[in-house]
Design an enzyme around this catalytic site. Structure first.
Site, PDB file in Angstrom:
ATOM      1  N   GLU A 289       0.873  -1.184   0.000  1.00  0.00           N
ATOM      2  CA  GLU A 289       0.000   0.000   0.000  1.00  0.00           C
ATOM      3  C   GLU A 289       0.902   1.223   0.000  1.00  0.00           C
ATOM      4  OE1 GLU A 289      -3.076  -0.313  -0.728  1.00  0.00           O
ATOM      5  OE2 GLU A 289      -2.651  -2.445  -0.739  1.00  0.00           O
ATOM      6  N   CYS A 324      -1.576   9.294   3.833  1.00  0.00           N
ATOM      7  CA  CYS A 324      -1.624   8.891   2.425  1.00  0.00           C
ATOM      8  C   CYS A 324      -2.937   9.371   1.812  1.00  0.00           C
ATOM      9  CB  CYS A 324      -1.495   7.386   2.304  1.00  0.00           C
ATOM     10  SG  CYS A 324      -2.672   6.521   3.323  1.00  0.00           S
TER      11      CYS A 324
HETATM   12  P1  NAD Z   1       8.888   4.722   3.360  1.00  0.00           P
HETATM   13  O1  NAD Z   1       8.608   4.029   2.087  1.00  0.00           O
HETATM   14  O2  NAD Z   1      10.047   5.621   3.424  1.00  0.00           O
HETATM   15  O3  NAD Z   1       9.120   3.625   4.516  1.00  0.00           O
HETATM   16  C1  NAD Z   1       8.150   2.661   4.815  1.00  0.00           C
HETATM   17  C2  NAD Z   1       8.827   1.499   5.518  1.00  0.00           C
HETATM   18  O4  NAD Z   1       9.711   0.859   4.607  1.00  0.00           O
HETATM   19  C3  NAD Z   1       9.665   1.903   6.716  1.00  0.00           C
HETATM   20  O5  NAD Z   1       9.512   0.944   7.740  1.00  0.00           O
HETATM   21  C4  NAD Z   1      11.084   1.853   6.162  1.00  0.00           C
HETATM   22  O6  NAD Z   1      12.066   1.599   7.143  1.00  0.00           O
HETATM   23  C5  NAD Z   1      10.971   0.672   5.222  1.00  0.00           C
HETATM   24  N1  NAD Z   1      12.006   0.576   4.173  1.00  0.00           N
HETATM   25  C6  NAD Z   1      12.731   1.569   3.609  1.00  0.00           C
HETATM   26  N2  NAD Z   1      13.557   1.046   2.669  1.00  0.00           N
HETATM   27  C7  NAD Z   1      13.328  -0.298   2.630  1.00  0.00           C
HETATM   28  C8  NAD Z   1      13.860  -1.368   1.862  1.00  0.00           C
HETATM   29  N3  NAD Z   1      14.803  -1.203   0.943  1.00  0.00           N
HETATM   30  N4  NAD Z   1      13.372  -2.602   2.092  1.00  0.00           N
HETATM   31  C9  NAD Z   1      12.416  -2.816   3.013  1.00  0.00           C
HETATM   32  N5  NAD Z   1      11.880  -1.836   3.781  1.00  0.00           N
HETATM   33  C10 NAD Z   1      12.341  -0.589   3.574  1.00  0.00           C
HETATM   34  O7  NAD Z   1       7.530   5.459   3.798  1.00  0.00           O
HETATM   35  P2  NAD Z   1       7.279   6.352   5.090  1.00  0.00           P
HETATM   36  O8  NAD Z   1       7.983   7.647   4.926  1.00  0.00           O
HETATM   37  O9  NAD Z   1       7.532   5.560   6.324  1.00  0.00           O
HETATM   38  O10 NAD Z   1       5.700   6.573   5.004  1.00  0.00           O
HETATM   39  C11 NAD Z   1       5.109   7.527   4.205  1.00  0.00           C
HETATM   40  C12 NAD Z   1       4.598   6.917   2.923  1.00  0.00           C
HETATM   41  O11 NAD Z   1       3.678   5.879   3.213  1.00  0.00           O
HETATM   42  C13 NAD Z   1       3.829   7.909   2.063  1.00  0.00           C
HETATM   43  O12 NAD Z   1       4.167   7.715   0.721  1.00  0.00           O
HETATM   44  C14 NAD Z   1       2.371   7.523   2.311  1.00  0.00           C
HETATM   45  O13 NAD Z   1       1.488   7.904   1.290  1.00  0.00           O
HETATM   46  C15 NAD Z   1       2.485   6.046   2.452  1.00  0.00           C
HETATM   47  N6  NAD Z   1       1.349   5.471   3.165  1.00  0.00           N
HETATM   48  C16 NAD Z   1       0.443   4.749   2.455  1.00  0.00           C
HETATM   49  C17 NAD Z   1      -0.667   4.218   3.083  1.00  0.00           C
HETATM   50  C18 NAD Z   1      -1.691   3.420   2.321  1.00  0.00           C
HETATM   51  O14 NAD Z   1      -2.511   2.758   2.951  1.00  0.00           O
HETATM   52  N7  NAD Z   1      -1.686   3.454   1.006  1.00  0.00           N
HETATM   53  C19 NAD Z   1      -0.853   4.427   4.453  1.00  0.00           C
HETATM   54  C20 NAD Z   1       0.106   5.162   5.153  1.00  0.00           C
HETATM   55  C21 NAD Z   1       1.204   5.674   4.490  1.00  0.00           C
END
Ligand code: NAD
Length: 520
Positions: A289, A324
C-alpha cells in the site's frame, strides 16, 4: 459476520475537553516522558538480542528529547529473524484458530485499557496531536476486533457445489513466514493491522518498524506478549530499512511481504520479491500500500461552500498533511474559485501550530528535519508554479513545525500537482466545469482517495463511475477511513488495493485448499 463474537463496532473516540479524559492523558504523557530514553532490544526466536550499535528516535516537537534508543539490527540478524519465524510457523499455524482469535481480542482489550499510554507515545514519537493520536489507537483496536471476526468467518468455509458421489470442501491455510513493514505515519494502527491480520491467519511474521517510530512498535510488541501471543510467532527487528529490508525481502524462507509506505520503496520491494533465489519454492506475495496525490473536487453546485472549505482544510492539514489519504489537490470550479480561496485562506490562517503534547493545537510538527526540508523545497517549487496564498514558513521553536501552505493557480503539469509531498501543502487548481474537474482529478499516477462536493445527482453518479480512486467520498472529507465502514486501499501507484479494514483483507494472508473426497 462473526459467529461467536458480538457484532463489530468501532471504538469510540474520547473528547479531551472532558476533564477526566484530559487528566488521563496528562498522566499518561508524564508516565511516558519518565520512560523516554529507555533502551529497547530486538526480539528474535523469542529471545532479546542487541544489534550492532543503536540509534535514537526523537520527539519531533522537541528534537533534543530522545524518545527511545533502539538496536541497529544486522543483515545476519535479519536472516536469523526470518529463519526463526519460518521454523515456528508449523507450531503457530497448528494453534487452533479459536485460540488465535482469542489472542486478538485479548490484544484489543489491553489496548483499550492502555489507550492513553499508546496515545502518549504517538504524541511524543510521531508528533500527533491528541485527537489524531486517539484515532490511531482506536483504529488499532478496531483492526484487532474486526480481523478476529473475519477469521471466524474464514474458518467456516462456504459450501461448494456438491457433485454426485463426492464431498467437496475448501479450507483456508496460512501462507508461512512473512515480513511486516509499516510506515511511521500510522505507527500503531497500520503496524497493528498488518501484524494481527497475518498472525490470526496462522502466519508468523518479522516486524520491521520505521526508524522514526520504533518505540511505539516496541510497546505494541510487548502488548502482544502481554496478551499471551507466544514470543516465537513474531520477531521484532529495528534498524535501517535500506540495510536490513533487502535481506528480509529476498530471504528464500520469506513467503510474503506486507508493506505500507512510499511508492519508490514499494516498487523496490515488489521487484526484489519477484526475483527467485536459491531454495525458494514459491512466488512471494507482496501486499504493497503506497502513496497518494488525493484530490477534492469543489463543484459549482456544491451545496455549502463553508462545508467544502472545512472538508478540504481538515483533509489537507490533519496530522500536518502526513496521511496517504490527505487532500493535496483542491480542484475548484471557476465560478467559486475566488470565494473558495478567500474562505480557505481565512480558515487556514486560524490553524494553530505547536507542540503535539500540549492539548489544543490543530497541527504539530512534521516527522523529522529531512521531511521538513523536502516540504520546504516543494513549497519553493510551488511558488514558481503558482501563487502562495498563505503559509509555507517555519514558525519559531525547536520542533519541525511548518505553517500550512495554500498554493493557488496550479496547472496539472506542475510538480506540486503530480508528486506526493506528504506535508501541509495544498495545490489549488481552477476547473472550467465538472468534467474538466474530473479529468484533472484523474490526471495522476496515484489513485488512493478522492472527494466531491456537489448536490447534483448526475455529477455524483459520474464521480462514482469515473473518479478512479480506491476510496471515494461524496460531500465529506477524504481522510478518516473507519475500519469496517471504509475498506481502505488505492489503485495504480497507490498500491495493490488490499482494502485494509474490509471484508476481503485476510485473503491476502491465506491460500485456499480445495478437497474433493469420493464417497460411496
Ligand atoms: P517509506 O517508504 O520511506 O518507509 C516505509 C517502511 O519501509 C519503513 O519501515 C522503512 O524503514 C521501510 N524501508 C525503507 N527502505 C526499505 C527497503 N529497501 N526494504 C524494506 N523496507 C524498507 O515510507 P514512510 O515515509 O515511512 O511513510 C510515508 C509513505 O507511506 C507515504 O508515501 C504515504 O502515502 C504512504 N502510506 C500509504 C498508506 C496506504 O494505505 N496506502 C498508508 C500510510 C502511508
Amino acid at each position: 459476520m462473526a459467529r461467536g463474537l458480538p457484532p463489530f463496532v468501532n471504538e469510540p473516540y474520547r473528547d479531551f475537553h472532558q476533564p477526566q479524559h484530559r487528566a488521563a492523558m496528562d498522566d499518561a504523557l508524564a508516565a511516558a516522558r519518565s520512560q523516554c530514553g529507555r533502551v529497547y532490544d530486538l526480539l528474535i526466536a523469542g529471545r532479546a538480542q542487541q544489534g550492532e550499535g543503536t540509534f535514537a528516535s526523537l520527539n519531533p516537537s522537541r528534537p533534543t528529547e530522545i524518545v527511545g534508543v533502539h538496536q541497529r539490527g544486522t543483515v545476519e540478524q535479519a536472516r536469523q529473524a526470518v529463519e526463526a519465524a519460518y521454523s515456528y510457523f508449523p507450531t503457530w499455524s497448528a494453534t487452533p484458530v479459536e485460540r488465535r482469535i482469542e489472542l486478538l481480542i485479548a490484544a484489543a482489550g489491553l489496548l483499550r485499557q492502555r489507550k492513553s499510554e499508546f496515545n502518549a507515545w504517538l504524541i511524543l514519537e510521531a508528533g500527533k496531536n491528541w485527537p489524531e493520536a486517539e484515532a490511531d489507537t482506536c483504529e488499532a483496536i478496531d483492526f484487532c476486533e474486526y480481523y478476529a471476526r473475519l477469521m471466524e468467518r474464514h474458518s467456516q468455509p462456504e459450501a461448494l457445489v456438491q457433485l454426485p458421489g463426492e464431498h467437496g470442501a475448501m479450507r483456508y491455510l496460512p501462507l508461512g513466514a512473512g515480513v511486516v513493514i509499516p510506515p511511521w505515519n500510522f505507527p500503531l494502527a497500520i503496524l497493528a493491522g498488518m501484524t494481527v491480520a497475518a498472525l490470526v491467519c496462522g502466519n508468523t511474521v518479522v516486524i520491521k518498524p520505521s526508524s522514526d517510530t520504533p518505540t511505539i512498535a516496541a510497546k505494541f510488541v510487548q502488548l502482544l506478549l502481554d496478551a499471551g501471543f507466544p514470543a516465537e510467532c513474531f520477531a521484532f527487528l529495528t534498524g535501517s530499512g535500506a540495510a536490513i529490508g533487502d535481506a528480509l525481502v529476498s530471504h528464500p524462507n520469506t513467503r510474503f511481504v506486507s508493506f505500507t509506505g512510499s511508492r519508490d520503496v514499494g516498487l523496490h520491494i515488489n521487484q526484489l520479491a519477484a526475483q527467485h533465489v536459491k531454495g525458494q519454492i514459491w512466488i512471494k506475495r507482496v501486499v504493497a500500500e503506497m502513496g497518494g496525490k488525493d484530490a477534492i473536487i469543489v463543484d459549482a453546485e456544491a451545496e455549502d461552500l463553508d462545508a467544502a472549505v472545512a472538508g478540504v482544510a481538515a483533509s489537507a492539514y490533519g496530522f500536518q498533511g502526513q496521511k496517504c489519504s490527505a487532500c493535496s489537490r483542491a480542484i475548484v470550479d471557476a465560478s467559486l474559485y475566488d470565494a473558495f480561496l478567500q474562505k480557505l485562506q481565512a480558515r487556514v490562517e486560524q490553524l494553530r501550530v505547536g507542540p503535539a503534547e500540549e492539548f489544543g493545537f490543530d497541527m504539530g510538527p512534521v516527522i523529522n528535519q529531512r521531511a521538513r526540508n523536502t516540504i520546504l523545497d516543494y513549497i519553493a517549487v510551488g511558488k514558481t508554479e503558482g501563487r502562495l496564498v498563505t503559509g509555507g514558513g517555519c514558525p519559531p521553536g525547536d520542533g519541525y513545525f511548518l505553517q500550512p501552505a495554500v498554493i493557488a493557480d496550479i496547472e496539472a503539469t506542475a510538480r506540486i500537482f503530480q508528486e506526493e509531498i506528504f506535508g501541509p501543502v495544498l495545490a489549488v487548481t481552477k476547473a472550467r466545469h465538472f468534467e474538466h474537474a474530473l479529468a484533472l482529478a484523474n490526471d495522476s499516477e496515484y489513485g488512493l482517495t478522492g472527494a466531491v462536493y456537489t448536490k447534483n445527482p448526475a455529477k455524483i453518479a459520474a464521480a462514482k463511475e469515473r473518479f478512479f480512486v480506491g476510496n471515494l467520498y461524496i460531500n465529506r472529507k477524504c481522510t478518516g477511513a473507519m475500519v469496517g465502514a471504509h475498506p481502505f486501499g488505492g489503485f495504480n501507484m497507490s498500491g495493490t488495493d488490499s482494502k485494509a479494514g474490509g471484508p476481503d483483507y485476510l485473503l491476502q494472508f491465506l491460500q485456499a485448499k480445495s478437497i474433493a473426497e469420493r464417497i460411496a
